[in-house]
Write a protein that holds these residues in place. Structure first.
Motif, mmCIF file in Angstrom:
data_model
loop_
_atom_site.group_PDB
_atom_site.id
_atom_site.type_symbol
_atom_site.label_atom_id
_atom_site.label_comp_id
_atom_site.label_asym_id
_atom_site.label_seq_id
_atom_site.Cartn_x
_atom_site.Cartn_y
_atom_site.Cartn_z
ATOM 1 N N THR A 127 53.736 78.685 38.175
ATOM 2 C CA THR A 127 54.387 79.057 39.184
ATOM 3 C C THR A 127 54.520 77.395 39.641
ATOM 4 O O THR A 127 55.865 77.547 39.242
ATOM 5 N N ALA A 128 54.217 76.920 39.069
ATOM 6 C CA ALA A 128 54.280 75.689 39.583
ATOM 7 C C ALA A 128 54.479 74.655 38.135
ATOM 8 O O ALA A 128 53.843 74.852 37.245
ATOM 9 N N ALA A 129 55.592 74.186 38.690
ATOM 10 C CA ALA A 129 56.402 73.314 37.398
ATOM 11 C C ALA A 129 56.085 71.984 37.445
ATOM 12 O O ALA A 129 56.904 71.579 38.515
ATOM 13 N N HIS A 130 55.904 71.591 36.277
ATOM 14 C CA HIS A 130 55.320 70.081 36.183
ATOM 15 C C HIS A 130 56.217 69.286 35.462
ATOM 16 O O HIS A 130 56.383 69.168 34.562
ATOM 17 N N TYR A 131 57.320 68.014 35.900
ATOM 18 C CA TYR A 131 58.205 67.358 35.082
ATOM 19 C C TYR A 131 57.417 65.575 35.278
ATOM 20 O O TYR A 131 56.528 65.479 35.817
ATOM 21 N N PHE A 132 58.110 66.030 33.878
ATOM 22 C CA PHE A 132 57.687 64.292 33.146
ATOM 23 C C PHE A 132 58.721 63.567 32.240
ATOM 24 O O PHE A 132 59.249 64.233 32.190
ATOM 25 N N CYS A 133 58.440 62.212 32.888
ATOM 26 C CA CYS A 133 59.478 61.533 31.651
ATOM 27 C C CYS A 133 59.456 62.056 30.341
ATOM 28 O O CYS A 133 58.029 61.944 29.501
ATOM 29 N N SER A 134 60.125 62.803 29.443
ATOM 30 C CA SER A 134 59.943 62.739 27.644
ATOM 31 C C SER A 134 59.785 61.222 27.036
ATOM 32 O O SER A 134 59.321 61.184 25.947
ATOM 33 N N VAL A 135 60.724 60.180 27.807
ATOM 34 C CA VAL A 135 60.391 58.499 27.008
ATOM 35 C C VAL A 135 58.322 58.303 27.131
ATOM 36 O O VAL A 135 58.312 57.954 26.191
ATOM 37 N N ARG A 181 52.818 75.564 43.683
ATOM 38 C CA ARG A 181 52.445 76.585 43.346
ATOM 39 C C ARG A 181 52.127 77.077 45.231
ATOM 40 O O ARG A 181 52.337 78.125 45.302
ATOM 41 N N SER A 182 50.834 75.778 45.989
ATOM 42 C CA SER A 182 50.627 76.732 47.235
ATOM 43 C C SER A 182 51.935 76.780 48.097
ATOM 44 O O SER A 182 51.620 76.970 48.869
ATOM 45 N N ASN A 183 53.026 76.039 47.693
ATOM 46 C CA ASN A 183 54.248 76.412 48.834
ATOM 47 C C ASN A 183 55.904 75.607 47.357
ATOM 48 O O ASN A 183 56.102 74.543 47.387
ATOM 49 N N PRO A 184 55.818 77.142 47.552
ATOM 50 C CA PRO A 184 56.577 77.048 46.300
ATOM 51 C C PRO A 184 58.122 76.224 46.784
ATOM 52 O O PRO A 184 58.905 75.835 46.307
ATOM 53 N N ASP A 185 58.145 76.369 48.074
ATOM 54 C CA ASP A 185 59.163 75.328 48.958
ATOM 55 C C ASP A 185 59.390 74.014 49.022
ATOM 56 O O ASP A 185 60.001 73.360 49.954
ATOM 57 N N GLN A 186 58.499 73.318 48.232
ATOM 58 C CA GLN A 186 58.435 72.064 48.560
ATOM 59 C C GLN A 186 57.874 71.396 47.137
ATOM 60 O O GLN A 186 57.403 72.041 45.950
ATOM 61 N N TYR A 187 58.232 70.113 46.987
ATOM 62 C CA TYR A 187 57.978 69.841 45.958
ATOM 63 C C TYR A 187 56.642 68.810 46.385
ATOM 64 O O TYR A 187 56.663 67.981 46.942
ATOM 65 N N GLY A 188 55.759 68.564 45.411
ATOM 66 C CA GLY A 188 55.048 67.225 45.119
ATOM 67 C C GLY A 188 55.101 66.010 44.379
ATOM 68 O O GLY A 188 55.733 65.940 43.647
ATOM 69 N N VAL A 189 55.397 64.540 44.894
ATOM 70 C CA VAL A 189 55.954 63.823 43.753
ATOM 71 C C VAL A 189 55.043 62.383 44.031
ATOM 72 O O VAL A 189 54.239 62.154 44.811
ATOM 73 N N ASN A 190 54.875 62.160 43.204
ATOM 74 C CA ASN A 190 53.620 60.806 42.543
ATOM 75 C C ASN A 190 54.053 59.505 42.866
ATOM 76 O O ASN A 190 55.373 59.666 43.223
ATOM 77 N N VAL A 191 53.491 59.020 44.060
ATOM 78 C CA VAL A 191 53.320 58.609 45.189
ATOM 79 C C VAL A 191 53.695 57.171 44.170
ATOM 80 O O VAL A 191 54.035 56.025 44.305
ATOM 81 N N ALA A 192 52.905 56.821 42.930
ATOM 82 C CA ALA A 192 53.002 55.375 42.079
ATOM 83 C C ALA A 192 54.444 55.348 41.197
ATOM 84 O O ALA A 192 55.117 54.446 41.435
ATOM 85 N N GLY A 246 56.398 59.223 29.522
ATOM 86 C CA GLY A 246 55.182 60.172 29.774
ATOM 87 C C GLY A 246 54.448 60.614 30.962
ATOM 88 O O GLY A 246 53.865 61.611 31.565
ATOM 89 N N ILE A 247 55.257 59.420 32.131
ATOM 90 C CA ILE A 247 54.601 59.508 33.363
ATOM 91 C C ILE A 247 54.912 60.427 34.639
ATOM 92 O O ILE A 247 56.476 61.392 34.106
ATOM 93 N N TYR A 248 54.077 61.349 34.249
ATOM 94 C CA TYR A 248 54.442 62.374 35.885
ATOM 95 C C TYR A 248 55.508 62.260 36.755
ATOM 96 O O TYR A 248 54.764 61.136 37.543
ATOM 97 N N THR A 249 56.533 62.746 37.155
ATOM 98 C CA THR A 249 56.925 62.340 38.215
ATOM 99 C C THR A 249 56.931 63.369 39.297
ATOM 100 O O THR A 249 56.610 62.245 40.849
ATOM 101 N N PHE A 250 57.664 64.865 39.577
ATOM 102 C CA PHE A 250 56.593 65.388 40.710
ATOM 103 C C PHE A 250 57.284 66.616 39.761
ATOM 104 O O PHE A 250 56.001 67.265 38.609
#
Length: 138
Positions: A68-76, A86-97, A78-82
């Motif tokens: 359900t949750a789609a996790h996105y990261f840079c393919s160059v 799953r708990s709220n599919p209307d929102q993104y969780g964004v990596n604050v770093a 490897g950093i997780y971006t957002f």
């Protein structure tokens, strides 16, 4: 009022803007198996709140368990971006770093969500509080 901030992965191959509806008031971590390994502190944004400005083709996607949750990261780099939550599919969780001029260590306390007992599975809630106390002044 929304707050719009700039963000990018470590190498800069992926750049995006984020509209935070509630500033950094939604800051949190999660204790699920993936988040434990990833170690990121995240903040929420609506699905309409992320705009990729550079490198969309460099984003890779990872899904696990319920897929359900789609996790996105840079393919160059490897950093997780957002991720789409799953708990709220209307929102993104964004990596604050990834957010310009923000560090996970800017927050002395971060709520840890109980992702081991996920809200979508009848569990959830708060698993604990992660605290950061610097030993030397910044």
């Amino acid at each position: 009022m929304t707050e719009k901030v700039n963000a990018q992965c470590h190498c800069g191959a992926v750049k995006f803007t984020v509209e935070l509806a509630d500033g950094f008031n939604t800051i949190r971590r999660c204790n699920c198996s993936f988040c434990r390994m990833r170690g990121a502190v995240v903040v929420s944004a609506p699905l309409s709140g992320i705009h990729i400005t550079h490198g969309k083709e460099k984003l890779a996607e990872y899904r696990f368990n319920t897929r359900t949750a789609a996790h996105y990261f840079c393919s160059v780099c490897g950093i997780y971006t957002f991720h789409q939550r799953r708990s709220n599919p209307d929102q993104y969780g964004v990596n604050v770093a990834c957010i310009e001029n923000v560090s996970p260590f800017d927050f002395s306390e971060v709520t840890v969500a109980d992702g081991v007992h996920h809200p979508s599975d009848g569990g959830g809630g708060v698993a604990g509080i992660l605290r950061y106390t610097p030993t030397k002044p910044a």
